[in-house]
Design a protein around this motif. Structure first.
Motif, short mmCIF file in Angstrom:
data_model
loop_
_atom_site.label_atom_id
_atom_site.label_comp_id
_atom_site.label_asym_id
_atom_site.label_seq_id
_atom_site.Cartn_x
_atom_site.Cartn_y
_atom_site.Cartn_z
N GLN A 112 0.85 -1.19 0.00
CA GLN A 112 0.00 0.00 0.00
C GLN A 112 0.90 1.25 0.00
O GLN A 112 1.99 1.21 0.53
N PRO A 113 0.42 2.34 -0.58
CA PRO A 113 1.25 3.56 -0.55
C PRO A 113 1.33 4.15 0.85
O PRO A 113 0.45 3.93 1.68
N ILE A 158 8.77 10.58 4.84
CA ILE A 158 9.05 9.42 3.98
C ILE A 158 7.77 8.93 3.31
O ILE A 158 6.71 8.90 3.94
N SER A 159 7.89 8.58 2.02
CA SER A 159 6.73 8.08 1.28
C SER A 159 7.10 6.78 0.58
O SER A 159 8.28 6.56 0.26
N VAL A 160 6.13 5.95 0.34
CA VAL A 160 6.35 4.71 -0.42
C VAL A 160 5.32 4.67 -1.53
O VAL A 160 4.14 4.92 -1.31
N LEU A 161 5.80 4.37 -2.72
CA LEU A 161 4.89 4.22 -3.87
C LEU A 161 5.12 2.85 -4.48
O LEU A 161 6.24 2.54 -4.89
N PRO A 162 4.08 2.01 -4.53
CA PRO A 162 4.27 0.77 -5.27
C PRO A 162 4.41 1.14 -6.75
O PRO A 162 3.57 1.87 -7.27
N ALA A 163 5.48 0.70 -7.42
CA ALA A 163 5.72 1.12 -8.81
C ALA A 163 4.74 0.42 -9.73
O ALA A 163 4.55 -0.79 -9.62
N GLU A 164 4.14 1.22 -10.62
CA GLU A 164 3.17 0.61 -11.54
C GLU A 164 3.89 -0.02 -12.72
O GLU A 164 4.85 0.52 -13.24
N GLY A 165 3.42 -1.15 -13.10
CA GLY A 165 3.90 -1.80 -14.33
C GLY A 165 5.33 -2.27 -14.28
O GLY A 165 5.95 -2.48 -15.30
N ILE A 169 8.98 2.15 -4.54
CA ILE A 169 9.84 3.33 -4.60
C ILE A 169 9.70 4.07 -3.28
O ILE A 169 8.61 4.50 -2.91
N ILE A 170 10.83 4.18 -2.58
CA ILE A 170 10.80 4.89 -1.28
C ILE A 170 11.48 6.24 -1.50
O ILE A 170 12.61 6.29 -2.00
#
Ligand code: ADP
Length: 459
Positions: free
Chosen positions: A91-92, A113-120, A126-127
């Motif tokens: 989850q982001p 700090i943020s986390v993005l699940p990378a699409e595709g 991506i932290i």
């Protein structure tokens, strides 16, 4: 007309530009695979984590580099660690503020700090994180100013309140009906102002980290029910149906959660403030005849609470902003309903301080649901933590031998009666003299038209 320079559009050129950006930005960027193993790290992240070089970092678990504690310097348990939760769940995570413990020097660096699940791209994460030392210092100055100002302003407001009640009390003053209606409106506005200053004080205490959660093992269904029960009468007075635990067939299905025993590790006072704000809003923003539902259930490793109403709802435009400080939706319905725009901000801060998440779903005109998701603990963990609590109680009693209370024999399943809300008791108005002094300048003009719209705090 404008002439566009043709960009060099080769993918090699695009990749080169992306690499240059990642090398030069001040934000740390780490990309991991699905299991958290570092695949990429940029120079800013190498500097902040003090890991030495990309070669040393790549292949390591991200947790070895990104050790976090709270902004206030408290250790984060796994349950409360939003980075860990986001990495594990995919989850982001949006701008969690904490302290990074830098590897070599053990230095604490405040970061968002943020986390993005990378699409595709498979299931990479991506932290990104940035140093927020300067932002925090500026915020600290602002907070101190607001805190002092609200504190100072509460005293005259309390005095005004005191005089207004005297003026409105037939035993202490004789006034005609017209004056009474003006003074009643003034009293309403002054109460609103008092609430605004109190909320501001609460927010500033929260912002400068003075209010810290005091975690306890708690059975959550009992806790939420106890708090909700306080609103049965209020809801009835407002001609609303109020239901605990059996409403939302989409999320819950015919009251099954009622038989559930769900354990959490939370601050009971924070829980009360959170639910107070959400249920009070549900009552405030639901016209007579509507319904309010409060539910709680276990959802995997989370405790999920929802407060649902069939009220005025929130537009899609407003929905993204309602948790911001001072934000109030501006429409014909909300304009006539008083508020400070601080309640949901307080809710968000409290929930996040306990390692949780809060969000809302709503359709304008059709009602709203506010969800609070908090870390859940197993019954074994609950028992273990209760043993720690009992030992602490025993130790406290040994330190104070005069205490006569025997130690509890077994862990209570339902939390003990809740302590009052953490907000300090409002300063009682200074007792005004029985016959108040005449105001410095007696008004000679006719009374102005009173504006009942109290939504004066919107930005
Ligand atoms: P306020 O003191 O204005 O109620 P909050 O921070 O509690 O401040 O809420 C922010 C805004 O979100 C409110 O002004 C209102 O527009 C909207 N809001 C909050 N709860 C509800 C709800 N249950 N139904 C509709 N709108 C809501």
């Amino acid at each position: 007309m404008f002439k566009r320079n043709q960009p060099k559009n080769s993918s090699a050129n695009q990749a080169g530009l992306a690499e240059m950006a990642l090398k030069n930005i001040h934000d740390g960027v780490i990309i991991t695979d699905k299991s958290g193993v570092i695949q990429f790290i940029n120079p800013a992240a190498i500097t902040m984590t003090e890991c030495g070089s990309a070669d040393k970092a790549i292949g390591l678990d991200y947790g070895l580099l990104l050790k976090l504690e709270t902004k206030e310097g408290r250790e984060l348990s796994d349950l409360e660690n939003p980075l860990l939760q986001a990495m594990n769940s995919g989850q982001p995570l949006d701008s969690f503020q904490g302290c990074l413990i830098a590897g070599q020097s053990d230095k604490r660096i405040p970061i968002a700090i943020s986390v993005l699940p990378a699409e595709g791209m498979g299931q990479n994460r991506i932290i990104t994180f940035r140093n927020i030392t300067k932002e925090l210092a500026e915020e600290g100055e602002q907070t101190e100013f607001i805190s002092t100002a609200s504190h100072e302003m509460r005293t005259p407001v309390a005095t005004i309140d005191g005089y207004l009640s005297l003026a409105l009390n037939p035993q202490t003053a004789t006034i005609d009906e017209r004056a009474r209606s003006y003074l009643a409106a003034a009293e309403k506005a002054s109460k609103h102002l008092g609430k605004l200053f109190q909320d501001l004080l609460d927010v500033t205490k929260l912002d400068d980290g003075k209010v810290k959660p005091h975690f306890e093992p708690v059975e959550m269904v009992g806790l939420v029910k106890t708090i909700s029960d306080d609103y049965i009468v209020r809801a009835k007075d407002a001609k609303l149906n109020f239901t605990f635990g059996s409403s939302d067939p989409i999320s819950f299905g015919e009251g099954r959660q009622m038989s559930q025993v769900v354990y959490g590790f939370v601050d009971v006072n924070f829980m009360r403030e959170i639910l107070d704000n959400l249920i009070e809003n549900a009552i405030k923003y639901t016209p007579a005849g509507g319904s309010i539902y409060v539910n709680v259930r276990g959802d995997g490793d989370r405790v999920l609470i929802n407060v649902t109403d069939t009220g005025i709802g929130i537009s899609a435009d407003d929905l993204g902003h309602i948790f911001q400080k001072f934000y109030r939706a501006d429409n014909s319905d909300t304009r006539t309903i008083g508020g400070t725009g601080l309640g949901l901000y307080l809710v968000k801060q409290r929930v996040e301080a306990m390692g949780g998440r809060v969000w809302a779903e709503s359709a304008f005109g059709e009602g709203s649901t506010f969800f609070v998701s908090l870390p859940r603990i197993t019954s074994e963990e609950y028992e273990k933590r209760m043993i720690v609590v009992r030992n602490q109680q025993l130790q406290a009693q040994q330190v104070q031998p005069q205490a006569t209370q025997p130690a509890p024999q077994s862990a209570p399943q339902i939390p003990a009666p809740m302590a009052p809300v953490m907000t300090p008791a409002p300063t009682p108005p200074p007792a005004p003299p029985i016959s108040p002094p005449a105001p410095p300048t007696a008004p000679t003009q006719p009374a102005p038209q009173i504006n009942n719209n109290l939504n004066g705090v919107q930005q």
